[in-house]
Design a protein around this motif. Structure first.
Motif, PDB file in Angstrom:
ATOM      1  N   UNK A 127      84.475 -20.346  45.648  1.00  0.00           N
ATOM      2  CA  UNK A 127      83.264 -20.427  46.465  1.00  0.00           C
ATOM      3  C   UNK A 127      82.085 -19.697  45.832  1.00  0.00           C
ATOM      4  N   UNK A 128      80.965 -20.392  45.713  1.00  0.00           N
ATOM      5  CA  UNK A 128      79.756 -19.775  45.198  1.00  0.00           C
ATOM      6  C   UNK A 128      79.661 -19.706  43.694  1.00  0.00           C
ATOM      7  N   UNK A 129      80.633 -20.209  42.939  1.00  0.00           N
ATOM      8  CA  UNK A 129      80.489 -20.303  41.490  1.00  0.00           C
ATOM      9  C   UNK A 129      79.634 -21.525  41.170  1.00  0.00           C
ATOM     10  N   UNK A 130      78.919 -21.472  40.030  1.00  0.00           N
ATOM     11  CA  UNK A 130      77.942 -22.536  39.795  1.00  0.00           C
ATOM     12  C   UNK A 130      77.718 -22.870  38.332  1.00  0.00           C
ATOM     13  N   UNK A 153      94.459 -20.128  45.967  1.00  0.00           N
ATOM     14  CA  UNK A 153      93.693 -21.262  46.486  1.00  0.00           C
ATOM     15  C   UNK A 153      92.533 -21.520  45.535  1.00  0.00           C
ATOM     16  N   UNK A 154      92.374 -22.767  45.122  1.00  0.00           N
ATOM     17  CA  UNK A 154      91.232 -23.173  44.302  1.00  0.00           C
ATOM     18  C   UNK A 154      90.333 -24.076  45.132  1.00  0.00           C
ATOM     19  N   UNK A 155      89.035 -23.772  45.117  1.00  0.00           N
ATOM     20  CA  UNK A 155      88.086 -24.509  45.941  1.00  0.00           C
ATOM     21  C   UNK A 155      86.775 -24.646  45.183  1.00  0.00           C
ATOM     22  N   UNK A 156      85.941 -25.570  45.669  1.00  0.00           N
ATOM     23  CA  UNK A 156      84.552 -25.687  45.241  1.00  0.00           C
ATOM     24  C   UNK A 156      84.454 -25.861  43.718  1.00  0.00           C
ATOM     25  N   UNK A 157      83.582 -25.091  43.069  1.00  0.00           N
ATOM     26  CA  UNK A 157      83.289 -25.306  41.659  1.00  0.00           C
ATOM     27  C   UNK A 157      84.522 -25.130  40.777  1.00  0.00           C
TER      28      UNK A 157
END
Length: 302
Positions: A127-130, A153-157
């Motif tokens: 979360x919040x990586x970009x 858990x792996x999510x988002x970026x």
């Protein structure tokens, strides 16, 4: 250890014709494990993310982890925003991550949190990586840095770079949860999506993970569930961060990966249902989902 689900919860080694609906009765039957009386007995969570421009995603995940009952929380975010995050989330310890001149988490940033990774019962990364290079470095090195029983858990970026480092994640097979959106799922599969259930099962088998994709929760041994609730209002900024935070919090409490994903997916959706009545079918905020989570858990007897 958590109690295993009954046949009604979809325990089968073959691909089901239809996913098993996740209902309140199923969840009560698949009860969450009892928690200890101390914060350590309720599990230690580490959330890694929060580039300088997007620390809010990490904070939403962190608060959701606490709202489902995790005991001890640490946030790892970009150094330039670490102080502000520590003030905004006083319930959490905060570790600064090295960043580049543009505020992206830098290559090698994982070196600053090796002790936290070794202690954590459950870790959420993404979360919040970009930025791809720093994120890819974190994902590639996470399996070698966590403890032998730590759930991840792996999510988002983070999910956008997983396909590049599949081999490095192999040690996490059986203790990995992935929460892709449709674009991330296409990258994980290397093809366009065809069917949520079949695609979720394919990703789960490929990575040895539990996968929450759309309305489907799937495991690498062919089990599948459908959350069966939730409204269009869940399609709002930060909503996915709340879901991944709820999953990691339940993992820290002692739930096994499929159980945590099924429970969190239902609770997240049911919180949206409650807000659709209180606020409207559209326009409620992800931060409001966080507040509703404990109320849904009480209704489920958790």
């Amino acid at each position: 250890m958590p109690r295993s689900p009954s046949t009604a919860a979809g325990r089968t080694t073959s691909v089901p014709a239809e996913p098993i609906p996740v209902t309140p009765n199923l969840l009560r039957e698949w009860a969450l494990p009892e928690v200890g009386g101390s914060k350590y007995g309720r599990g230690q969570v580490l959330v890694i993310g929060g580039a300088a421009r997007t620390p809010g995603a990490t904070m939403l995940s962190a608060l959701a982890a606490l709202r489902v009952g995790a005991g001890r929380l640490t946030l790892a975010v970009a150094r330039s925003v670490a102080h502000e995050v520590a003030v905004a989330v006083p319930e959490s310890g905060v570790e600064p991550l090295d960043e580049d001149a543009d505020g992206h988490v830098a290559l090698g940033a994982i070196e600053g949190i090796v002790d936290d990774l070794a202690r954590a019962d459950a870790v959420l990364l993404g979360p919040g990586l970009d930025e791809p290079d720093g994120t890819r470095d974190l994902v590639a090195r996470i399996a070698g840095a966590v403890g032998p029983d730590t759930l991840v858990v792996l999510d988002a970026f983070a999910l956008g770079v997983v396909a590049d480092v599949r081999a490095e994640l192999r040690p996490l097979r059986g203790r990995l949860v992935m929460t892709p959106n449709s674009g991330e799922a296409e990258r994980l599969l290397g093809r366009p999506l065809d069917d949520d259930v079949a695609d979720a099962l394919a990703i789960a088998e490929r990575f040895g993970a539990v996968v929450a994709l759309g309305d489907t929760i799937a495991t690498s041994d062919g089990r599948a569930w459908a959350k069966g609730t939730g409204t269009g209002g869940l399609g709002t900024s930060g909503s996915g961060d709340v879901l991944s935070g709820a999953i990691v919090g339940l993992l820290a409490r002692g739930a096994e990966p499929a159980q945590a994903a099924a429970w969190a997916s239902y609770v997240h959706a049911a919180a949206g249902d409650r807000l659709a009545v209180q606020v409207g079918p559209l326009g409620y905020l992800a931060s409001e989902l966080v507040t509703e989570i404990p109320r849904v858990l009480v209704e489920l007897g958790a």
